[in-house]
Motif scaffolding. Structure first.
Motif, PDB file in Angstrom:
ATOM      1  N   PRO A  68       0.812  -1.227   0.000  1.00 55.47           N
ATOM      2  CA  PRO A  68       0.000   0.000   0.000  1.00 55.47           C
ATOM      3  C   PRO A  68       0.840   1.270   0.000  1.00 55.47           C
ATOM      4  O   PRO A  68       0.375   2.326  -0.444  1.00 55.47           O
ATOM      5  CB  PRO A  68      -0.809  -0.118   1.300  1.00 55.47           C
ATOM      6  CG  PRO A  68      -0.920  -1.593   1.535  1.00 55.47           C
ATOM      7  CD  PRO A  68       0.392  -2.153   1.076  1.00 55.47           C
ATOM      8  N   SER A  69       2.085   1.191   0.494  1.00 56.89           N
ATOM      9  CA  SER A  69       2.948   2.376   0.540  1.00 56.89           C
ATOM     10  C   SER A  69       3.900   2.459  -0.650  1.00 56.89           C
ATOM     11  O   SER A  69       4.775   3.313  -0.677  1.00 56.89           O
ATOM     12  CB  SER A  69       3.754   2.390   1.844  1.00 56.89           C
ATOM     13  OG  SER A  69       4.488   1.196   2.004  1.00 56.89           O
ATOM     14  N   GLY A  70       3.717   1.565  -1.635  1.00 58.10           N
ATOM     15  CA  GLY A  70       4.540   1.602  -2.835  1.00 58.10           C
ATOM     16  C   GLY A  70       5.387   0.351  -3.005  1.00 58.10           C
ATOM     17  O   GLY A  70       5.430  -0.508  -2.109  1.00 58.10           O
ATOM     18  N   PRO A  71       6.078   0.221  -4.134  1.00 62.44           N
ATOM     19  CA  PRO A  71       6.926  -0.950  -4.387  1.00 62.44           C
ATOM     20  C   PRO A  71       8.015  -1.075  -3.319  1.00 62.44           C
ATOM     21  O   PRO A  71       8.595  -0.086  -2.889  1.00 62.44           O
ATOM     22  CB  PRO A  71       7.538  -0.653  -5.767  1.00 62.44           C
ATOM     23  CG  PRO A  71       6.630   0.359  -6.388  1.00 62.44           C
ATOM     24  CD  PRO A  71       6.090   1.177  -5.262  1.00 62.44           C
ATOM     25  N   LEU A  72       8.269  -2.317  -2.922  1.00 65.79           N
ATOM     26  CA  LEU A  72       9.282  -2.593  -1.893  1.00 65.79           C
ATOM     27  C   LEU A  72      10.370  -3.455  -2.522  1.00 65.79           C
ATOM     28  O   LEU A  72      10.141  -4.610  -2.869  1.00 65.79           O
ATOM     29  CB  LEU A  72       8.648  -3.316  -0.707  1.00 65.79           C
ATOM     30  CG  LEU A  72       9.528  -3.534   0.519  1.00 65.79           C
ATOM     31  CD1 LEU A  72       9.753  -2.206   1.244  1.00 65.79           C
ATOM     32  CD2 LEU A  72       8.910  -4.552   1.470  1.00 65.79           C
ATOM     33  N   ARG A 129       6.914  -4.855  10.608  1.00 64.41           N
ATOM     34  CA  ARG A 129       5.591  -5.442  10.855  1.00 64.41           C
ATOM     35  C   ARG A 129       4.616  -5.047   9.744  1.00 64.41           C
ATOM     36  O   ARG A 129       3.844  -5.879   9.242  1.00 64.41           O
ATOM     37  CB  ARG A 129       5.064  -4.990  12.214  1.00 64.41           C
ATOM     38  CG  ARG A 129       3.796  -5.715  12.658  1.00 64.41           C
ATOM     39  CD  ARG A 129       3.355  -5.238  14.023  1.00 64.41           C
ATOM     40  NE  ARG A 129       4.419  -5.337  15.006  1.00 64.41           N
ATOM     41  CZ  ARG A 129       5.053  -4.299  15.542  1.00 64.41           C
ATOM     42  NH1 ARG A 129       4.733  -3.064  15.176  1.00 64.41           N
ATOM     43  NH2 ARG A 129       6.002  -4.477  16.434  1.00 64.41           N
ATOM     44  N   ALA A 130       4.650  -3.790   9.360  1.00 67.09           N
ATOM     45  CA  ALA A 130       3.726  -3.297   8.337  1.00 67.09           C
ATOM     46  C   ALA A 130       4.040  -3.868   6.956  1.00 67.09           C
ATOM     47  O   ALA A 130       3.135  -4.092   6.149  1.00 67.09           O
ATOM     48  CB  ALA A 130       3.766  -1.774   8.297  1.00 67.09           C
ATOM     49  N   LEU A 131       5.323  -4.112   6.676  1.00 68.28           N
ATOM     50  CA  LEU A 131       5.739  -4.541   5.342  1.00 68.28           C
ATOM     51  C   LEU A 131       6.128  -6.019   5.278  1.00 68.28           C
ATOM     52  O   LEU A 131       6.630  -6.487   4.258  1.00 68.28           O
ATOM     53  CB  LEU A 131       6.914  -3.676   4.864  1.00 68.28           C
ATOM     54  CG  LEU A 131       6.605  -2.176   4.736  1.00 68.28           C
ATOM     55  CD1 LEU A 131       7.857  -1.409   4.334  1.00 68.28           C
ATOM     56  CD2 LEU A 131       5.490  -1.928   3.732  1.00 68.28           C
ATOM     57  N   ASN A 132       5.926  -6.727   6.382  1.00 67.13           N
ATOM     58  CA  ASN A 132       6.190  -8.169   6.433  1.00 67.13           C
ATOM     59  C   ASN A 132       7.658  -8.507   6.156  1.00 67.13           C
ATOM     60  O   ASN A 132       7.991  -9.406   5.392  1.00 67.13           O
ATOM     61  CB  ASN A 132       5.292  -8.910   5.425  1.00 67.13           C
ATOM     62  CG  ASN A 132       5.221 -10.400   5.695  1.00 67.13           C
ATOM     63  OD1 ASN A 132       5.352 -10.845   6.840  1.00 67.13           O
ATOM     64  ND2 ASN A 132       5.006 -11.186   4.657  1.00 67.13           N
TER      65      ASN A 132
END
Length: 225
Positions: A68-72, A129-132
């Motif tokens: 949700p916050s963009g490509p990781l 935690r948010a981005l696994n």
């Protein structure tokens, strides 16, 4: 006939001058083009060389994730792990320096490391935690060795070892933070990198203010003694 000959001679002279002038113009434009393109090529070469010296991510083989916050990217994930990994030894090292340091500047640096890495550890945990992202749970063998060296050192030798070990480690992390902040497309990582940049620079400054950092050792790649 004489007039005709003169006229032809004049026309030939004009054509000759025109050809010479055209040649000079073309040559001038060619030199201008070279002058413009050469710096661009040199800049491109130096840019690629600089890029090759930047710290590379350890690709986890998982590619780029959509969040949700963009490509990781793998570099983004490595950044979060590295910040957490740094805190696993620098926070206890800072706490120890605050307790054992005799110079006020060393105590000051130790306090900054404690407070800064407490903050970054929490931010790393929240981001992971948010981005696994899976985070490390203990210092690396090398970091454990640094902590063991600090435990064994005393007095002035201890303070110099602390300042140089921590300064060298922060310099490496600082390079990674800058690379991620400049390249990430993920807003959460961007915010985290912005905060990490501020904290790590503060720590570098505090460590250098001790007056104990051996800058020659930083550039020759040798570990502090």
């Amino acid at each position: 006939m004489r007039n005709v000959g003169r006229r032809r001679s004049v026309i030939g002279s004009v054509r000759s001058r025109f050809s010479v002038g055209t040649g000079l113009v073309v040559a001038g434009l060619s030199l201008t083009a070279v002058a413009i393109l050469l710096p661009v090529q040199l800049f491109a070469s130096s840019g690629s060389a600089a890029g090759s010296s930047a710290p590379a991510a350890q690709d986890d083989g998982l590619g780029v994730w959509n969040t949700p916050s963009g490509p990781l990217s793998p570099l983004d994930r490595e950044f979060v792990r590295k910040v957490r990994q740094a805190g696993l030894w620098e926070l206890p090292a800072g706490r120890q320096a605050l307790q054992r340091g005799t110079r006020q500047a060393v105590k000051h640096a130790g306090r900054h490391l404690m407070e800064g890495h407490t903050d970054l550890n929490q931010r790393a945990a929240d981001t992971a935690r948010a981005l696994n992202i899976t985070l490390p749970g203990q210092p690396t063998p090398e970091q454990q060795g640094w902590l063991a060296q600090l435990d064994a050192a005393e007095g002035d030798a201890y303070e110099r070892l602390f300042a140089n070990l921590a300064r060298r480690a922060h310099g490496k992390v600082f390079s990674l933070v800058a690379q991620v902040r400049a390249s990430t497309r993920n807003s959460m990582i961007r915010d985290f990198a912005t905060r990490a940049n501020s904290v790590v620079l503060d720590h570098i400054t505090a460590l250098e203010q001790t007056g104990l950092v051996d800058f020659e050792a930083l550039t020759d790649g040798q570990p502090p003694k």
